[in-house]
Enzyme design. Structure first.
Site, mmCIF file in Angstrom:
data_model
loop_
_atom_site.group_PDB
_atom_site.id
_atom_site.type_symbol
_atom_site.label_atom_id
_atom_site.label_comp_id
_atom_site.label_asym_id
_atom_site.label_seq_id
_atom_site.Cartn_x
_atom_site.Cartn_y
_atom_site.Cartn_z
ATOM 1 N N CYS A 2 0.840 -1.206 0.000
ATOM 2 C CA CYS A 2 0.000 0.000 0.000
ATOM 3 C C CYS A 2 0.873 1.253 0.000
ATOM 4 O O CYS A 2 1.995 1.238 0.481
ATOM 5 C CB CYS A 2 -0.872 0.029 1.237
ATOM 6 S SG CYS A 2 -1.944 -1.399 1.376
ATOM 7 N N ARG A 27 4.765 0.912 -6.722
ATOM 8 C CA ARG A 27 4.774 -0.086 -5.647
ATOM 9 C C ARG A 27 3.802 -1.229 -5.921
ATOM 10 O O ARG A 27 3.850 -2.250 -5.246
ATOM 11 C CB ARG A 27 4.376 0.580 -4.315
ATOM 12 C CG ARG A 27 5.406 1.540 -3.783
ATOM 13 C CD ARG A 27 4.804 2.456 -2.736
ATOM 14 N NE ARG A 27 4.410 1.794 -1.522
ATOM 15 C CZ ARG A 27 5.153 1.708 -0.424
ATOM 16 N NH1 ARG A 27 6.354 2.228 -0.419
ATOM 17 N NH2 ARG A 27 4.715 1.105 0.641
ATOM 18 N N TRP A 76 -2.797 -2.417 -1.792
ATOM 19 C CA TRP A 76 -2.378 -3.748 -2.250
ATOM 20 C C TRP A 76 -3.059 -4.697 -1.274
ATOM 21 O O TRP A 76 -2.729 -4.744 -0.089
ATOM 22 C CB TRP A 76 -0.851 -3.852 -2.184
ATOM 23 C CG TRP A 76 -0.308 -5.239 -2.160
ATOM 24 C CD1 TRP A 76 0.041 -5.970 -1.057
ATOM 25 C CD2 TRP A 76 -0.019 -6.078 -3.274
ATOM 26 N NE1 TRP A 76 0.517 -7.192 -1.418
ATOM 27 C CE2 TRP A 76 0.489 -7.301 -2.761
ATOM 28 C CE3 TRP A 76 -0.160 -5.928 -4.655
ATOM 29 C CZ2 TRP A 76 0.863 -8.355 -3.596
ATOM 30 C CZ3 TRP A 76 0.221 -6.986 -5.467
ATOM 31 C CH2 TRP A 76 0.726 -8.168 -4.943
ATOM 32 N N ASN A 102 -1.216 1.143 5.955
ATOM 33 C CA ASN A 102 -0.348 0.217 5.222
ATOM 34 C C ASN A 102 0.172 -0.775 6.257
ATOM 35 O O ASN A 102 0.652 -0.368 7.305
ATOM 36 C CB ASN A 102 0.806 1.023 4.591
ATOM 37 C CG ASN A 102 1.857 0.143 3.953
ATOM 38 O OD1 ASN A 102 1.629 -1.045 3.737
ATOM 39 N ND2 ASN A 102 2.999 0.735 3.654
ATOM 40 N N GLY A 103 0.045 -2.077 5.991
ATOM 41 C CA GLY A 103 0.518 -3.087 6.950
ATOM 42 C C GLY A 103 -0.564 -4.124 7.207
ATOM 43 O O GLY A 103 -1.516 -4.257 6.423
ATOM 44 N N GLU A 485 17.349 -23.333 -7.996
ATOM 45 C CA GLU A 485 16.917 -21.936 -7.945
ATOM 46 C C GLU A 485 18.104 -20.990 -8.218
ATOM 47 O O GLU A 485 17.956 -19.992 -8.924
ATOM 48 C CB GLU A 485 16.273 -21.657 -6.579
ATOM 49 C CG GLU A 485 15.857 -20.222 -6.323
ATOM 50 C CD GLU A 485 14.864 -19.644 -7.324
ATOM 51 O OE1 GLU A 485 14.324 -20.399 -8.153
ATOM 52 O OE2 GLU A 485 14.668 -18.424 -7.312
ATOM 53 N N LYS A 489 18.194 -18.329 -11.250
ATOM 54 C CA LYS A 489 18.433 -16.884 -11.062
ATOM 55 C C LYS A 489 19.551 -16.422 -11.981
ATOM 56 O O LYS A 489 19.445 -15.421 -12.637
ATOM 57 C CB LYS A 489 18.816 -16.559 -9.607
ATOM 58 C CG LYS A 489 17.731 -16.500 -8.580
ATOM 59 C CD LYS A 489 16.757 -15.364 -8.692
ATOM 60 C CE LYS A 489 15.611 -15.699 -9.578
ATOM 61 N NZ LYS A 489 14.499 -16.425 -9.051
ATOM 62 N N GLU A 492 18.495 -16.513 -15.783
ATOM 63 C CA GLU A 492 17.462 -15.579 -16.244
ATOM 64 C C GLU A 492 17.905 -14.120 -16.202
ATOM 65 O O GLU A 492 17.458 -13.329 -17.017
ATOM 66 C CB GLU A 492 16.130 -15.780 -15.521
ATOM 67 C CG GLU A 492 16.065 -15.349 -14.093
ATOM 68 C CD GLU A 492 14.683 -15.546 -13.459
ATOM 69 O OE1 GLU A 492 13.672 -15.388 -14.134
ATOM 70 O OE2 GLU A 492 14.654 -15.857 -12.244
ATOM 71 N N HIS A 508 26.864 -38.970 -13.387
ATOM 72 C CA HIS A 508 26.053 -39.622 -14.414
ATOM 73 C C HIS A 508 25.922 -38.752 -15.652
ATOM 74 O O HIS A 508 24.986 -38.925 -16.427
ATOM 75 C CB HIS A 508 24.684 -39.988 -13.828
ATOM 76 C CG HIS A 508 24.790 -40.913 -12.657
ATOM 77 N ND1 HIS A 508 24.960 -42.269 -12.807
ATOM 78 C CD2 HIS A 508 24.828 -40.669 -11.331
ATOM 79 C CE1 HIS A 508 25.071 -42.819 -11.601
ATOM 80 N NE2 HIS A 508 24.996 -41.871 -10.690
ATOM 81 N N LYS A 609 6.642 -11.130 -16.202
ATOM 82 C CA LYS A 609 6.494 -11.356 -14.766
ATOM 83 C C LYS A 609 5.433 -12.413 -14.496
ATOM 84 O O LYS A 609 5.581 -13.257 -13.633
ATOM 85 C CB LYS A 609 6.122 -10.036 -14.073
ATOM 86 C CG LYS A 609 5.951 -10.147 -12.554
ATOM 87 C CD LYS A 609 7.275 -10.453 -11.866
ATOM 88 C CE LYS A 609 7.155 -10.717 -10.391
ATOM 89 N NZ LYS A 609 8.297 -11.444 -9.838
HETATM 90 O O1 M6R Z 1 3.642 -16.156 -10.441
HETATM 91 P P1 M6R Z 1 4.209 -17.544 -10.351
HETATM 92 O O2 M6R Z 1 4.885 -17.819 -9.062
HETATM 93 O O3 M6R Z 1 3.180 -18.597 -10.672
HETATM 94 O O4 M6R Z 1 5.284 -17.586 -11.504
HETATM 95 C C1 M6R Z 1 5.986 -18.764 -11.780
HETATM 96 C C2 M6R Z 1 7.189 -18.496 -12.648
HETATM 97 O O5 M6R Z 1 6.804 -17.916 -13.862
HETATM 98 C C3 M6R Z 1 8.213 -17.581 -11.959
HETATM 99 O O6 M6R Z 1 8.612 -18.092 -10.725
HETATM 100 C C4 M6R Z 1 9.456 -17.408 -12.858
HETATM 101 O O7 M6R Z 1 10.143 -18.615 -12.957
HETATM 102 C C5 M6R Z 1 10.370 -16.296 -12.335
HETATM 103 N N1 M6R Z 1 10.868 -15.504 -13.419
HETATM 104 C C6 M6R Z 1 11.551 -16.797 -11.604
HETATM 105 O O8 M6R Z 1 12.395 -15.793 -11.157
#
Ligand code: M6R
Length: 614
Positions: A2, A27, A76, A102-103, A485, A489, A492, A508, A609
């Protein structure tokens, strides 16, 4: 998250509020509203949608003589879905007071019940509305506004930045802070309040920051600050030198880095209302996760994409280790096109930051059709996945703006930790050890310090490696999903080819890749006992082929200090918390590598996103 803007002074109040709200749009929000004085009454105009929609509504209602004090808010949603009614500001019963917040008010449920029993009428599903009714209730008992405000604050548990105005006392705005930021802007014959600096920059650069447990009373000519007991607090103003772009990012160069640094706060918010240290208790029952819902569950399916899928993989270790229930974790795009064995004794858990990912949603619908119970872990209130679930456990990470997911991931893992401990209590009558719960409560402060310290170490290491073409990430057991993960990161945001692998699988296949300019990132935690030893052997295998090793390993590991080319020590912790401690340096490593390579860190090429198509 928020956003709040407030104003008291001689300017036209609505342009100030709207400009402030526009500056807070970055935000993330789902609704917006303003409150101001008009011909001796308080007028609220609010709407689900954008600030633009709010402007249209204001324009269509054409307020006659809007005056300060005024407050504006972008919401939000955390309690109550996005709607006109749930948008802020909120009135008390008699429309004498209006509040923005906000909170999260942790004890809103009890307070609301109590206030309703005393005749207060609520118009929204928000936690915020209890604040204004509580102040009203104290005024009804004969207290003046200022004392009533302080008295109400003493009853609130949780996180808040609050702005409150009164029809009877238009000469001031009451402001309070606990765990949610508030900044006060100082002008000549006028003053402002905001949740964030960008909202103030068009008007003033001279600001005061409120601390937790403080109250400010803003009038045109002065700002007074008090602690909760009413003692005066002295605070010196600060001059802001940031431009708008860096102010939006809180002074960080990128949203991604800001969000990595926000993780301790996101964890704090996700714990709120769910962990009671005194009772050694974890509770999700208020969110609808009750024993009856889970009683006959024989199998759990966790379905998600990308980073959320990795949180699901972590959960498999947590749940199977602690609860002895079989867990299958599936990529949503695979799950929906295979023939999963599901029935009414299956608990299906969808994990999604956005709550809109097409494949995860399709998986949920399939599982529902087959009779499974549906639970989701989402960050966006009122999202499609949340709406279509029987029970939703929200990660309170706030909006994630950077495309690469960070704070959503750590809060998803945290929800799974709490979920596991909660089920242990429900079905095995085992309350968690006090030390573990204490460590859980202390996570935010420990991680805040750790993030800063480890960042400078990781930055040095990134300088050495940012030109590599490939990178292998190895981990075992609960750190295997973290290897995945970490690799995700890196690839990407820096576009370096990276692969995450279970360390034991290296021989393997991937071992063929090892050579002098091919670094391997190895994750190993002493807390995992024999698994640590096994990972050490895998590291030896890399080293004996002259592969460089970047170790993210328990800080007391003499073996890895000797073996690795670069060593980052991770503090010792409980097994359950390992994923959170180990992922943070990997996020920072990927970030630093990407910055050094000149990549568009917040908006990596080709990525969206929220992936709302198959
Ligand atoms: O909104 P979601 O958590 O469902 O999204 C899933 C993936 O698209 C998301 O985690 C994507 O892999 C990100 N870019 C990772 O950083």
């Amino acid at each position: 998250m928020c956003g709040i803007i407030g104003y008291i002074g001689e300017r036209q109040v609505l342009p100030v509020l709207l400009e402030g709200l526009r500056r807070l749009e970055y935000r993330g929000y789902d609704s917006a509203g303003v409150v101001f004085l008009e011909d001796g009454k308080i007028n609220i105009i609010k709407v689900k949608g954008r600030v633009f929609d709010l402007e249209e509504k204001i324009f269509s209602e054409l307020p006659k003589n809007p005056k300060s004090p005024g407050l504006g808010h972008t919401r939000w949603a955390t309690h109550g879905e996005p709607s006109d009614e749930n948008a802020h500001p909120h009135f008390d019963c008699k429309e004498m007071l209006a509040v923005v917040h906000n909170g999260i008010i942790e004890n809103y449920y009890e307070l609301k019940k109590e206030l309703q029993e005393r005749g207060h009428k609520f118009n929204s599903a928000t936690d915020t509305e209890v604040i204004v009714h509580l102040v009203e209730d104290f005024i009804n008992q004969g207290l003046d506004l200022k004392i009533a405000f302080f008295s109400a604050l003493k009853r609130l548990k949780g996180a808040y930045a609050i702005g409150l105005i009164s029809k009877e006392n238009p000469e001031f705005i009451m402001v309070a802070r606990n765990l949610s930021p508030v900044v006060i802007g100082l002008g000549e014959g006028e003053n402002f309040l905001a949740s964030d600096i960008p909202a103030l920059l068009p008007f003033t650069k001279k600001v005061l920051f409120l601390n937790d447990g403080e109250v400010a009373i803003l009038s045109k000519d002065k700002v007074e600050i008090f602690d909760l007991e009413g003692n005066r607090v002295k605070r010196d103003p600060v001059i802001i030198t940031w431009d708008l772009a860096s102010a939006e990012k809180g002074g960080f160069p990128h949203f991604l880095l800001k969000e990595i640094y926000e993780q301790p706060e996101a964890i704090k918010h996700t714990l709120l209302g769910r962990v009671d240290l005194d009772k050694r208790d974890i509770d999700f029952s208020k969110e609808g996760l009750e024993k009856e819902f889970l009683e006959d569950v024989e199998k759990i399916f966790i379905v998600a994409c990308g980073t959320s899928y990795h949180a699901g993989l972590v959960a498999k270790y947590l749940i199977e280790n602690n609860l002895k229930i079989p867990v299958e974790v599936d990529l949503a795009s695979e799950f929906r096109y295979r023939s999963p064995l599901i029935n009414s004794k299956t608990l299906f858990i969808a994990v999604s930051q956005s709550g809109e990912t097409a494949d995860t949603l399709a998986g949920l619908r399939l599982a529902k059709k087959m009779g499974a119970k549906i639970l989701s872990i989402c960050n966006v209130l009122g999202s499609t996945i949340a709406r279509e679930s029987e029970v939703v456990l929200y990660t309170q990470a706030g909006p994630e703006i950077s495309v690469a997911s960070t704070k959503a991931f750590v809060t998803q893992v945290l929800i799974f930790i709490l979920f596991t401990l909660y089920l242990k209590k429900l079905f095995y009558k085992e309350n968690e050890k006090r030390e573990k719960l204490e460590a859980l409560i202390k996570l935010p402060s420990v991680l805040e310090k750790f993030t800063k310290e480890v960042h400078s170490e990781v930055k040095k290491i990134a300088k050495k490696w940012y030109n590599v073409g490939n990178c292998l990430y190895l981990g075992r057991n609960i750190l295997y999903p973290i290897a995945l993960e970490g690799a995700l990161k890196l690839k990407e945001i820096s576009y370096i080819h990276a692969e995450g692998y279970a360390a034991g699988e290296m021989k393997h296949g991937p071992i063929a890749l090892i050579e002098e300019d091919f670094p391997t990132v190895i994750l190993a935690a002493k807390e995992t006992g024999i698994i640590y030893e096994k990972t050490l052997s895998n590291a030896e295998e890399v080293k004996s082929r002259r592969g460089p090793i970047i170790a993210f390993v328990s800080e007391n590991s003499e073996e890895f200090k000797k073996l690795s080319d670069d060593f980052v020590g991770i503090p010792l912790t409980f097994y359950e918390f390992l994923p959170i401690f180990y992922v943070i340096p990997l996020q920072l490593f990927a970030y630093e590598m990407a910055v050094l390579r000149g990549c568009d860190v917040d908006k990596p090429r080709n990525l969206a996103k929220s992936v709302t198509v198959e």
